[in-house]
Write a protein that holds these residues in place. Structure first.
Motif, mmCIF file in Angstrom:
data_model
loop_
_atom_site.group_PDB
_atom_site.id
_atom_site.type_symbol
_atom_site.label_atom_id
_atom_site.label_comp_id
_atom_site.label_asym_id
_atom_site.label_seq_id
_atom_site.Cartn_x
_atom_site.Cartn_y
_atom_site.Cartn_z
ATOM 1 N N GLY A 182 27.272 42.774 30.478
ATOM 2 C CA GLY A 182 26.983 44.181 30.226
ATOM 3 C C GLY A 182 26.543 44.461 28.804
ATOM 4 N N LEU A 183 25.927 43.486 28.164
ATOM 5 C CA LEU A 183 25.533 43.646 26.763
ATOM 6 C C LEU A 183 24.172 44.316 26.635
ATOM 7 C CD1 LEU A 183 26.549 40.126 25.371
ATOM 8 C CD2 LEU A 183 27.779 42.281 25.092
ATOM 9 N N GLN A 184 24.058 45.166 25.640
ATOM 10 C CA GLN A 184 22.755 45.707 25.260
ATOM 11 C C GLN A 184 22.019 44.619 24.476
ATOM 12 O OE1 GLN A 184 22.938 49.344 22.962
ATOM 13 N NE2 GLN A 184 20.952 48.928 21.999
ATOM 14 N N VAL A 185 20.810 44.283 24.909
ATOM 15 C CA VAL A 185 20.069 43.183 24.312
ATOM 16 C C VAL A 185 18.926 43.730 23.458
ATOM 17 C CG1 VAL A 185 18.740 41.082 24.750
ATOM 18 C CG2 VAL A 185 20.656 41.676 26.246
ATOM 19 N N GLU A 186 18.916 43.358 22.182
ATOM 20 C CA GLU A 186 17.865 43.803 21.257
ATOM 21 C C GLU A 186 17.147 42.575 20.706
ATOM 22 O OE1 GLU A 186 19.274 46.509 18.306
ATOM 23 O OE2 GLU A 186 20.397 47.763 19.758
ATOM 24 N N ILE A 187 15.923 42.385 21.164
ATOM 25 C CA ILE A 187 15.132 41.216 20.776
ATOM 26 C C ILE A 187 13.925 41.664 19.965
ATOM 27 C CG2 ILE A 187 13.890 39.171 21.587
ATOM 28 C CD1 ILE A 187 16.881 39.214 22.257
ATOM 29 N N ASP A 188 13.720 41.038 18.827
ATOM 30 C CA ASP A 188 12.559 41.347 17.977
ATOM 31 C C ASP A 188 11.848 40.041 17.638
ATOM 32 O OD1 ASP A 188 10.678 42.344 16.271
ATOM 33 O OD2 ASP A 188 12.087 42.985 14.712
ATOM 34 N N ILE A 189 10.854 39.691 18.471
ATOM 35 C CA ILE A 189 10.062 38.477 18.263
ATOM 36 C C ILE A 189 8.599 38.895 18.160
ATOM 37 C CG2 ILE A 189 9.393 36.220 19.184
ATOM 38 C CD1 ILE A 189 12.004 36.187 20.754
ATOM 39 N N LEU A 226 18.574 39.167 18.692
ATOM 40 C CA LEU A 226 17.878 38.019 18.085
ATOM 41 C C LEU A 226 16.635 38.552 17.381
ATOM 42 C CD1 LEU A 226 17.224 34.493 19.509
ATOM 43 C CD2 LEU A 226 15.369 35.770 18.429
ATOM 44 N N THR A 227 16.504 38.213 16.121
ATOM 45 C CA THR A 227 15.375 38.672 15.312
ATOM 46 C C THR A 227 14.673 37.480 14.676
ATOM 47 O OG1 THR A 227 16.552 40.715 14.760
ATOM 48 C CG2 THR A 227 14.670 40.135 13.380
ATOM 49 N N LEU A 228 13.347 37.459 14.804
ATOM 50 C CA LEU A 228 12.523 36.424 14.172
ATOM 51 C C LEU A 228 11.625 37.123 13.161
ATOM 52 C CD1 LEU A 228 11.507 33.440 14.119
ATOM 53 C CD2 LEU A 228 9.828 34.116 15.833
ATOM 54 N N ARG A 229 11.661 36.667 11.900
ATOM 55 C CA ARG A 229 10.906 37.375 10.865
ATOM 56 C C ARG A 229 10.486 36.428 9.745
ATOM 57 N NH1 ARG A 229 16.337 38.626 9.783
ATOM 58 N NH2 ARG A 229 16.988 37.983 7.678
ATOM 59 N N GLU A 230 9.485 36.892 8.985
ATOM 60 C CA GLU A 230 9.097 36.195 7.756
ATOM 61 C C GLU A 230 10.068 36.568 6.657
ATOM 62 O OE1 GLU A 230 4.526 35.462 7.165
ATOM 63 O OE2 GLU A 230 4.805 37.515 7.906
#
Length: 311
Positions: A182-189, A226-230
């Motif tokens: 039941g998790l809110q999923v926040e993905i930034d790729i 999960l966040t992917l960034r420079e």
């Protein structure tokens, strides 16, 4: 002629006196140094040999002696730390092996001695027994993997890899588990590919360890991210949650072998204390670094940083 000879004799006498005084000073200094070294050795202190002198040879000797003492102190400290770490590792390993082995023995004895068990009860016991054996084998495999990774000659093949695809794949692998919790999923790729010199198998294992760790300990926060960034010429992968986090007193040790938080040893948790150690070693094998930032119920994040490849 007589005057010149007299001056020469006087000069030689003065030089002999100077040399005598100099030798005496040196001998006195050497005696002081010897006594101080004996005192340091006897009492096993971290002191240095300090002495005021205008003798360059003695000054140089003191510098080298103090360098040696500093090195010896570091070796001793490293040995003590390693010994303590090994003791704790053996203690934790013994605990992690003893618990499932005790359960396994219990089920075996139950199956062997209890004639009143129904077929359904026997099947459930066998399934539970199988789960424990598989878990035990997994723990042993992780331990041997860590030993292999930490060996001096361990190397992994590196090639140009897109971190974007690796991150997407690992999130998809855990999609069902995330939804079941039941998790809110926040993905930034980002759509633009970020490339690093890495190893796909190692990256999958790192992300799998970090994602499962976040789900296991951070689910009470209701969010997984999960966040992917420079990041200043590098690429950062951040796996985060808003769970109870990790207290500051534990943060420096979470990457130690077999180190787990107290509640990780409750039956509802299945942590071995090896996943983060393996993740750290694999990240470093790809010339990267891994960091922890945690504020309980605000944000707990594990961040892997790798050098970006630009072609």
């Amino acid at each position: 002629m007589i005057l010149a000879l007299s001056v020469l004799i006087t000069f030689l006498l003065v030089m002999n006196i100077i040399q005598y005084v100099s030798r005496k000073k040196i001998n006195n200094h050497l005696h002081e140094i010897s006594e101080k070294l004996a005192e340091i050795i006897e009492h096993k202190t971290a002191e240095k040999v300090l002495l005021q002198t205008d003798q360059h040879s003695i000054q140089f000797l003191l510098i080298q002696i103090n360098r040696l003492l500093a090195y010896n102190q570091k070796v001793f400290a490293d040995y003590a730390s390693t010994k303590d770490s090994l003791r704790k590792m053996i203690s934790n390993m013994s605990h992690d092996l003893k618990t499932p082995l005790t359960v396994i023995l219990g089920y075996v004895e139950k199956l062997k001695l209890d004639d009143t068990l129904s077929e359904d009860e026997k099947e459930k016991a066998i399934l539970r027994l199988h789960e424990k054996v598989v878990g035990l084998i997994s723990l042993l495999n992780q331990f041997f993997d860590l030993v292999k990774i930490e060996s001096d000659d361990y190397m992994i093949p590196l090639s140009k890899i897109s971190l974007n695809e690796i991150c997407r794949k690992n999130v998809l692998d855990y999609c069902d588990l995330l939804l079941s919790k039941g998790l809110q999923v926040e993905i930034d790729i980002p759509d633009r590919n970020f490339y690093i010199l890495g190893n796909e198998h190692a990256l999958n294992r790192i992300l799998s360890n970090l994602i499962s760790n976040s789900i296991r300990y951070g689910s009470d926060g209701g969010v997984f991210g999960l966040t992917l960034r420079e990041d200043k010429g590098s690429i950062a992968v951040e796996i985060w949650d808003k769970g109870k986090g990790i207290a500051e007193v534990h943060q420096d040790r979470v990457f130690d072998r077999l180190y787990t938080l107290d509640d990780a040893r409750n039956p509802q948790f299945q942590g071995s204390g090896l996943g983060l150690s393996i993740s750290k070693r694999l990240t470093e094998a790809m010339n990267g670094s891994i960091h922890l930032r945690s504020k309980p119920f605000e944000k707990t994040a594990f961040i892997c940083i790798f050098k970006q490849m630009i072609y």
